[in-house]
Design an enzyme around this catalytic site. Structure first.
Site, PDB file in Angstrom:
ATOM      1  N   ASN A 179      -2.686 -20.279  29.941  1.00  0.00           N
ATOM      2  CA  ASN A 179      -3.009 -19.597  31.188  1.00  0.00           C
ATOM      3  C   ASN A 179      -3.367 -20.586  32.283  1.00  0.00           C
ATOM      4  O   ASN A 179      -2.629 -20.766  33.241  1.00  0.00           O
ATOM      5  CB  ASN A 179      -4.148 -18.591  30.981  1.00  0.00           C
ATOM      6  CG  ASN A 179      -4.257 -17.584  32.119  1.00  0.00           C
ATOM      7  OD1 ASN A 179      -3.859 -17.859  33.228  1.00  0.00           O
ATOM      8  ND2 ASN A 179      -4.798 -16.415  31.827  1.00  0.00           N
ATOM      9  N   ASP A 180      -4.488 -21.272  32.114  1.00  0.00           N
ATOM     10  CA  ASP A 180      -4.946 -22.183  33.167  1.00  0.00           C
ATOM     11  C   ASP A 180      -3.931 -23.279  33.466  1.00  0.00           C
ATOM     12  O   ASP A 180      -3.790 -23.709  34.614  1.00  0.00           O
ATOM     13  CB  ASP A 180      -6.278 -22.830  32.765  1.00  0.00           C
ATOM     14  CG  ASP A 180      -7.381 -21.793  32.595  1.00  0.00           C
ATOM     15  OD1 ASP A 180      -7.333 -20.755  33.295  1.00  0.00           O
ATOM     16  OD2 ASP A 180      -8.288 -22.007  31.770  1.00  0.00           O
ATOM     17  N   VAL A 181      -3.199 -23.755  32.438  1.00  0.00           N
ATOM     18  CA  VAL A 181      -2.294 -24.893  32.627  1.00  0.00           C
ATOM     19  C   VAL A 181      -0.997 -24.496  33.333  1.00  0.00           C
ATOM     20  O   VAL A 181      -0.172 -25.359  33.637  1.00  0.00           O
ATOM     21  CB  VAL A 181      -1.973 -25.567  31.273  1.00  0.00           C
ATOM     22  CG1 VAL A 181      -3.227 -26.101  30.638  1.00  0.00           C
ATOM     23  CG2 VAL A 181      -1.225 -24.627  30.338  1.00  0.00           C
TER      24      VAL A 181
ATOM     25  N   ALA B 150     -11.010 -20.689  32.048  1.00  0.00           N
ATOM     26  CA  ALA B 150     -11.721 -21.047  33.274  1.00  0.00           C
ATOM     27  C   ALA B 150     -12.109 -19.811  34.080  1.00  0.00           C
ATOM     28  O   ALA B 150     -12.803 -19.918  35.081  1.00  0.00           O
ATOM     29  CB  ALA B 150     -10.872 -21.980  34.130  1.00  0.00           C
TER      30      ALA B 150
END
Length: 475
Positions: free
Chosen positions: A401-403, A443
Site C-alpha cells: 500500500n504505502d510503497v 502509515a
C-alpha cells in the site's frame, strides 16, 4: 592495571571467527549467496563460542551447559512456531534481549569488578574500577538499555499492540536531547565517582530515552528502526566485549553495529529520509502527521474478479508483481509464484518489484520470495524497475500500500512524503489485492491508486484470490 595475557591460539581462533563473520556479511548482501553467508556466520559463531568456553573461567561448564540448553531450547521452540508474518517483531524482541544482556553484564561487572579483571583487589576497601573500564561499562549499559526499551516499543508497534502512528510528546526534541546530554555527562562523571547512584541513573535514563526515541517514529519508518536497533545491539555487545576482555565480542559487535548503521543509512537514503532525523526519534515528523484512520473520502472505484485478472494477465506482454506485508500475512508467496509460472507458460514476461521498506523489516519480501523459490533474476529493486511501469501492461499489487501511494510525491502533509514509491499509476492496468476498501496502509494513509480509471480492486484474502486466479489460468 595488569595486562591480560592472550593465548596466541585464542587470538588465531578469534581471527578466524572474525573472518567468517565478514564473509557472512558479504554473502548476505545477495539472495544468491545468502545461504552460504549464513553458514559462514554459524561456523564463525561456533568457533567463537567454543573458544570462549575453553579459555574463560566465567563459570563451570555444567552451569554454562544448563544455561545454553535453557536459552537454546526456548529459542528453538519460538523459531519453529513463529509465523513468517511475525518475523519482524521476533527480530525486535531478540534485539531487546541483546540489549538487556549488555545491561546485566555491565551491572554484574560493576558489582564484582575484581572477578571481571577491571579493578585491583583492595583489603578492607571498595575495589576501584579502572577509569577506562568505567567508560566502557557506562557506554555499554547505556547503549544496551536504549536497545532494550527501544526494541520493546518497536515490538509492540510491529505486533499491533501499540498504534503504528507517531506518538508525539510536547517538547520531545528538547527532552530527548537533554536526556542524551545528561547520560553522556553522567558517563563522564562516572570516571570520577563510581557510586551506585551514578550507574543507576545512567541505566534508568537510558531505558527512558530508548522509549522516547522510538514512540515518535511512525509505521512507514519501522523497517529503518529495526535496522537501527540491530546496530545498537551490536555496539552494546562491542562495549561489553571490552568489559569482558573478549576479542570476539568486540569484533562481532563492531561488525554488527557498523553494518546495521550502514544499512540504516542506505534505507534512509532510499526512502528520502534524514538519517539523523530517524535516529533522533522522528525529528522531522510534523505534528499530527501519520495519524491512522479510515479512508478519508468515499470515491467511485471498480471491483474486479479473479477471472478478469487471469484473462488480462495472460493476454499481457509484461506483468510486474508488487508484493507487500499483506502477502506475508496471507502466506500467499507460494501461490503467487505458481501464478507467475503459469503466466510464463503463456509467454508473459513476469517480474517482481521489491521496495526497500516493503514489509516490516529489511529484506522481508526477499525472504518470502526466496522461500517460495522465486528465481533471483526475476526480482528487482525500486531503482532498477521503476522506469518499466510505463511499458507495463499489468501491475499486480498484492498486500502492498504505502510503497505504491502517490501521496509520497504529492502530499507534503503525508507521513510518507518524500519516500520514493513505485510508479504503478503509469501501468495500463492495475490489479490491487486487499481485504477490503475500509483499511489503509501501515502509515495510515488513503491511496489514490484505489480510485484510478485503470485500477480494478480484488477484494479478498490474498491467498484465496491468487488461488482463484490460478484456477482461471488453468482452465
Amino acid at each position: 592495571m595488569e595486562a591480560h595475557a592472550v593465548n596466541p591460539w585464542v587470538a588465531v581462533a578469534y581471527l578466524i571467527a572474525g573472518i567468517c563473520f565478514i564473509l557472512a556479511l558479504r554473502g548476505l548482501s545477495s539472495p544468491a549467496t545468502s545461504r552460504r553467508g549464513n553458514r559462514y556466520g554459524m561456523v564463525g559463531m561456533g568457533i567463537a563460542v567454543v573458544t570462549t568456553l575453553l579459555t574463560h573461567e566465567i563459570a563451570s561448564l555444567p552451569e554454562i551447559a544448563v544455561a545454553i540448553a535453557i536459552g537454546g531450547g526456548i529459542g528453538f521452540v519460538i523459531a519453529r512456531k513463529i509465523k513468517m508474518t511475525d518475523m519482524p517483531q521476533l527480530v525486535a524482541a531478540f534485539h531487546s534481549l541483546v540489549g538487556l544482556a549488555a545491561v546485566l553484564v555491565g551491572l554484574a561487572a560493576y558489582l564484582n569488578p575484581v572477578a571481571f579483571g577491571i579493578a585491583e583487589a583492595a583489603e578492607g576497601a571498595v575495589a576501584q574500577i579502572f577509569p577506562q573500564s568505567r567508560v566502557e561499562m557506562g557506554l555499554g549499559i547505556a547503549i544496551g538499555a536504549i536497545t532494550f526499551s527501544g526494541s520493546i516499543i518497536a515490538f509492540l508497534k510491529l505486533a499491533g499492540k501499540m498504534s503504528g502512528a507517531p506518538i508525539l510528546l510536547p517538547a520531545r526534541h528538547v527532552i530527548n536531547l537533554g536526556t542524551l546530554a545528561l547520560i553522556i555527562g553522567l558517563v563522564g562523571y562516572f570516571t570520577q565517582d563510581q557510586s551506585l547512584w551514578v550507574i543507576a541513573a545512567i541505566t534508568v535514563l537510558s531505558f527512558a530515552i530508548g522509549f522516547l526515541l522510538i514512540i515518535p517514529i511512525g509505521g512507514a519508518d519501522m523497517p529503518v528502526v529495526v535496522s537501527m536497533l540491530n546496530s545498537y545491539s551490536g555496539w552494546a555487545a562491542a562495549a561489553m566485549g571490552f568489559t569482558l576482555h573478549n576479542t570476539a565480542m568486540i569484533v562481532t559487535g563492531a561488525l554488527v553495529g557498523s553494518s546495521g548503521a550502514i544499512l540504516s543509512y542506505i534505507m534512509c537514503k532510499a526512502m528520502n529520509r534524514s538519517f539523523i532525523s530517524v535516529i533522533a526519534g522522528g525529528f522531522g515528523t510534523e505534528n499530527g502527521a501519520g495519524a491512522g484512520g479510515p479512508a478519508k473520502e468515499q470515491r467511485p472505484w471498480k471491483r474486479g474478479s479473479a477471472e478478469d485478472a487471469a484473462f488480462l494477465m495472460q493476454e499481457a506482454e509484461n506483468v510486474i508483481i508488487i508484493p507487500g506485508y499483506g502477502m506475508a500475512v496471507a502466506q500467499a508467496q507460494h501461490v503467487v509464484r505458481e501464478m507467475a509460472d503459469q503466466l510464463k507458460k503463456h509467454g508473459v514476461n513476469v517480474k517482481y518489484a521489491i521496495h526497500p521498506v516493503a514489509g516490516r523489516m529489511p529484506g522481508h519480501m526477499n525472504v518470502l520470495l526466496a522461500e517460495a523459490n522465486v528465481p533471483y533474476d526475476e526480482v528487482f529493486e525500486l531503482e532498477d524497475i521503476n522506469g518499466e511501469f510505463a511499458q507495463c501492461d499489468v501491475a499486480f499489487i498484492i498486500g502492498a500500500n504505502d510503497v505504491v501511494n502517490p501521496a509520497a510525491r504529492t502530499d507534503k502533509t503525508s507521513p510518507i512524503y518524500g519516500m520514493p514509491v513505485f510508479d504503478v499509476e503509469k501501468a495500463k492496468t492495475i490489479f490491487f489485492v486487499k481485504r477490503s476498501m475500509g483499511g489503509v496502509g501501515y502509515a495510515g494513509v488513503d491511496n489514490d491508486v484505489f480510485y484510478m480509471d485503470q485500477t480494478m480492486m480484488l477484494l479478498a484474502d490474498a491467498k484465496k484470490m491468487v488461488e482463484d486466479i490460478n484456477k482461471a489460468l488453468a482452465d
